[in-house]
Design a protein around this motif. Structure first.
Motif, PDB file in Angstrom:
ATOM      1  N   HIS A  48       0.856  -1.311  -0.029  1.00  0.00           N
ATOM      2  CA  HIS A  48      -0.182  -0.068   0.207  1.00  0.00           C
ATOM      3  C   HIS A  48       0.852   1.250   0.020  1.00  0.00           C
ATOM      4  O   HIS A  48       1.880   1.203   0.613  1.00  0.00           O
ATOM      5  CB  HIS A  48      -0.723   0.012   1.197  1.00  0.00           C
ATOM      6  CG  HIS A  48      -1.810  -1.166   1.296  1.00  0.00           C
ATOM      7  ND1 HIS A  48      -3.002  -1.151   0.493  1.00  0.00           N
ATOM      8  CD2 HIS A  48      -1.787  -2.305   2.057  1.00  0.00           C
ATOM      9  CE1 HIS A  48      -3.566  -2.428   0.702  1.00  0.00           C
ATOM     10  NE2 HIS A  48      -2.949  -2.855   1.504  1.00  0.00           N
ATOM     11  N   GLY A  49       0.268   2.284  -0.710  1.00  0.00           N
ATOM     12  CA  GLY A  49       1.086   3.415  -0.569  1.00  0.00           C
ATOM     13  C   GLY A  49       0.029   4.659  -1.225  1.00  0.00           C
ATOM     14  O   GLY A  49      -1.170   4.522  -0.965  1.00  0.00           O
ATOM     15  N   LYS A  50       0.752   5.640  -1.628  1.00  0.00           N
ATOM     16  CA  LYS A  50      -0.435   6.858  -2.147  1.00  0.00           C
ATOM     17  C   LYS A  50       0.566   7.475  -3.230  1.00  0.00           C
ATOM     18  O   LYS A  50       1.905   7.518  -3.561  1.00  0.00           O
ATOM     19  CB  LYS A  50      -0.699   7.822  -0.840  1.00  0.00           C
ATOM     20  CG  LYS A  50       0.767   8.544  -0.488  1.00  0.00           C
ATOM     21  CD  LYS A  50       0.398   9.262   0.809  1.00  0.00           C
ATOM     22  CE  LYS A  50       1.620  10.210   1.264  1.00  0.00           C
ATOM     23  NZ  LYS A  50       1.233  11.196   2.301  1.00  0.00           N
ATOM     24  N   VAL A  51      -0.377   8.378  -4.239  1.00  0.00           N
ATOM     25  CA  VAL A  51       0.382   8.979  -5.128  1.00  0.00           C
ATOM     26  C   VAL A  51       1.212   9.980  -4.769  1.00  0.00           C
ATOM     27  O   VAL A  51       0.771  11.072  -3.736  1.00  0.00           O
ATOM     28  CB  VAL A  51      -0.968   9.400  -5.940  1.00  0.00           C
ATOM     29  CG1 VAL A  51      -0.402  10.561  -7.213  1.00  0.00           C
ATOM     30  CG2 VAL A  51      -1.578   8.520  -6.515  1.00  0.00           C
ATOM     31  N   LEU A  52       2.406  10.171  -5.105  1.00  0.00           N
ATOM     32  CA  LEU A  52       3.452  11.035  -4.685  1.00  0.00           C
ATOM     33  C   LEU A  52       3.359  12.415  -5.556  1.00  0.00           C
ATOM     34  O   LEU A  52       3.420  13.343  -5.276  1.00  0.00           O
ATOM     35  CB  LEU A  52       4.840  10.354  -4.714  1.00  0.00           C
ATOM     36  CG  LEU A  52       5.878  11.522  -4.157  1.00  0.00           C
ATOM     37  CD1 LEU A  52       5.580  11.980  -2.736  1.00  0.00           C
ATOM     38  CD2 LEU A  52       7.265  10.728  -3.903  1.00  0.00           C
ATOM     39  N   ARG A  53       3.795  12.155  -6.721  1.00  0.00           N
ATOM     40  CA  ARG A  53       3.654  13.188  -7.892  1.00  0.00           C
ATOM     41  C   ARG A  53       3.328  12.597  -9.143  1.00  0.00           C
ATOM     42  O   ARG A  53       3.264  11.403  -9.459  1.00  0.00           O
ATOM     43  CB  ARG A  53       4.813  13.883  -7.926  1.00  0.00           C
ATOM     44  CG  ARG A  53       6.006  12.750  -8.369  1.00  0.00           C
ATOM     45  CD  ARG A  53       7.623  13.760  -8.162  1.00  0.00           C
ATOM     46  NE  ARG A  53       8.663  12.923  -8.625  1.00  0.00           N
ATOM     47  CZ  ARG A  53       9.199  12.112  -7.548  1.00  0.00           C
ATOM     48  NH1 ARG A  53       8.813  12.254  -6.363  1.00  0.00           N
ATOM     49  NH2 ARG A  53      10.274  11.348  -8.067  1.00  0.00           N
ATOM     50  N   ILE A  54       2.890  13.455 -10.152  1.00  0.00           N
ATOM     51  CA  ILE A  54       2.668  13.147 -11.621  1.00  0.00           C
ATOM     52  C   ILE A  54       3.381  13.771 -12.453  1.00  0.00           C
ATOM     53  O   ILE A  54       3.709  15.136 -12.393  1.00  0.00           O
ATOM     54  CB  ILE A  54       1.036  13.588 -11.834  1.00  0.00           C
ATOM     55  CG1 ILE A  54       0.055  13.067 -10.895  1.00  0.00           C
ATOM     56  CG2 ILE A  54       0.766  13.455 -13.306  1.00  0.00           C
ATOM     57  CD1 ILE A  54      -1.253  13.568 -11.107  1.00  0.00           C
ATOM     58  N   MET A  55       4.374  13.179 -13.211  1.00  0.00           N
ATOM     59  CA  MET A  55       5.105  13.674 -14.042  1.00  0.00           C
ATOM     60  C   MET A  55       4.541  14.520 -15.147  1.00  0.00           C
ATOM     61  O   MET A  55       3.339  14.326 -15.558  1.00  0.00           O
ATOM     62  CB  MET A  55       5.969  12.478 -14.833  1.00  0.00           C
ATOM     63  CG  MET A  55       6.649  11.601 -13.900  1.00  0.00           C
ATOM     64  SD  MET A  55       8.135  12.067 -13.229  1.00  0.00           S
ATOM     65  CE  MET A  55       8.867  10.850 -12.350  1.00  0.00           C
ATOM     66  N   PRO A  56       4.957  15.610 -15.626  1.00  0.00           N
ATOM     67  CA  PRO A  56       4.686  16.623 -16.483  1.00  0.00           C
ATOM     68  C   PRO A  56       4.815  16.578 -18.078  1.00  0.00           C
ATOM     69  O   PRO A  56       4.516  17.229 -18.675  1.00  0.00           O
ATOM     70  CB  PRO A  56       5.346  17.695 -16.149  1.00  0.00           C
ATOM     71  CG  PRO A  56       6.911  17.326 -15.430  1.00  0.00           C
ATOM     72  CD  PRO A  56       6.611  16.248 -15.013  1.00  0.00           C
TER      73      PRO A  56
END
Length: 329
Positions: A270-278
């Motif tokens: 389990h984890g979470k969304v850290l960042r979205i690449m641009p």
């Protein structure tokens, strides 16, 4: 006298004037007109009041298609595991000629600290000798400079006595000797610093704490400038990189819960969304039967998996990431 008879249809017939029949016809006209109006308007009334599926208005003409507005509860994407901030590839010095690995101080899977020596190049011994010579020159220059400085100080004191025992010309000569000795010392120190830098270039050191993931060049192997030697990763904090289709990326936000699953693991991580690449990229992970899907463009999404020990030694492991888009971050 006129004779009249009654027909079965209740119409009057006779040889005289048929005044009774005309009277009945005039009285029936309003009823006939009303009935005719009813029969004419009835179909339109039935049509207006219909609730059948065929008669309902086309909702597509006045409402937006639900497929384009509904937020999916979950989005799945192919992904792979990597250390935090990716894999660091260590290279040798950038020079016009190649080197060889003299010996390695670590192996794959070893944990290392920032600044720790990992490998030495074949010119290491030569550079060590150069540094030893430079340090000896510094020591010799220090002795000369110290002697010249003390001699100048002694002569300057003699020039100020009541009866000088040294001429101004001789004092200037001694002063120049002291200046030359001091300059030679500075040159020797710069040469020592340069020799230290050249020696340091023959030692491959770890830039950060982490694990040796892969040895790219082994003892005795040569390499060219910029070629990778060792792969290092911060495995105390792992990430998953998911390739989300560009049509689904609008539903993904940082902070959303996510899971990574693979047959190689005992259960989901389990984890979470850290960042979205641009940046959009071509898809790199796909099923062998994907067909035209390989031409789709994706956005890479980084999932923070924390320090879960299940994936500490699983760099490069492929699997499926599922992102819960039903809730905000």
């Amino acid at each position: 006298m006129t004779r009249m008879t009654l027909n079965p249809g209740n119409t009057m017939t006779g040889t005289g004037r048929k005044t009774g029949s005309r009277r009945h016809l005039r009285s029936a006209l309003p009823v006939i007109v009303l009935l005719a109006a009813v029969f004419v308007t009835a179909p339109s009334l039935a049509t207006a009041g219909s609730t059948s599926g065929d008669d309902m208005p086309d909702s597509g003409q006045t409402t937006t298609d639900s497929k384009s507005t509904a937020v999916p509860g979950r989005i799945s994407a192919f992904a792979w595991i990597r250390p935090k901030n990716g894999v660091l590839v260590l290279t040798g010095p950038s020079t016009d000629f190649g080197y060889r690995i003299d010996h390695l101080d670590v192996g794959e899977g070893d944990m290392v600290e920032a600044g720790q020596a990992l490998a030495e190049l074949d010119v290491n011994r030569e550079r060590e000798a150069n540094l030893a010579v430079a340090r000896a020159q510094v020591s010799e220059a220090e002795v000369d400079a110290d002697f010249a400085a003390r001699e100048l100080d002694r002569k300057e004191k003699l020039i100020h006595v009541q009866t000088p025992v040294i001429s101004v010309h001789d004092l200037d000569a001694i002063r120049q000797i002291a200046q030359v000795a001091s300059a030679k010392l500075e040159v020797a120190k710069r040469q020592e610093s340069y020799a230290e830098i050249m020696l340091e270039q023959t030692i491959i050191r770890s830039p950060a704490d982490g694990m040796i993931l892969r040895i790219l060049k082994h003892e005795g192997e040569g390499f060219t400038p910029g070629q990778g030697l060792i792969e290092l990763g911060r495995v105390d904090h792992m990430e998953a990189v998911a390739e989300v289709f560009e049509t689904d990326i609008r539903y993904v936000e940082p902070g959303q819960p996510a899971t990574f699953e693979s047959p190689a693991l005992a259960g989901p991580v389990h984890g979470k969304v850290l960042r979205i690449m641009p940046k959009l990229d071509r898809i790199t992970l796909y099923e062998t039967s994907a067909g035209e899907n390989v031409e789709n463009r994706v956005v890479r999404v980084v999932i923070d998996l924390g320090d879960d020990p299940a994936v500490t030694r699983m760099t490069g492991l492929q699997g499926i990431v599922t992102i819960d888009t039903s809730t905000g971050p």
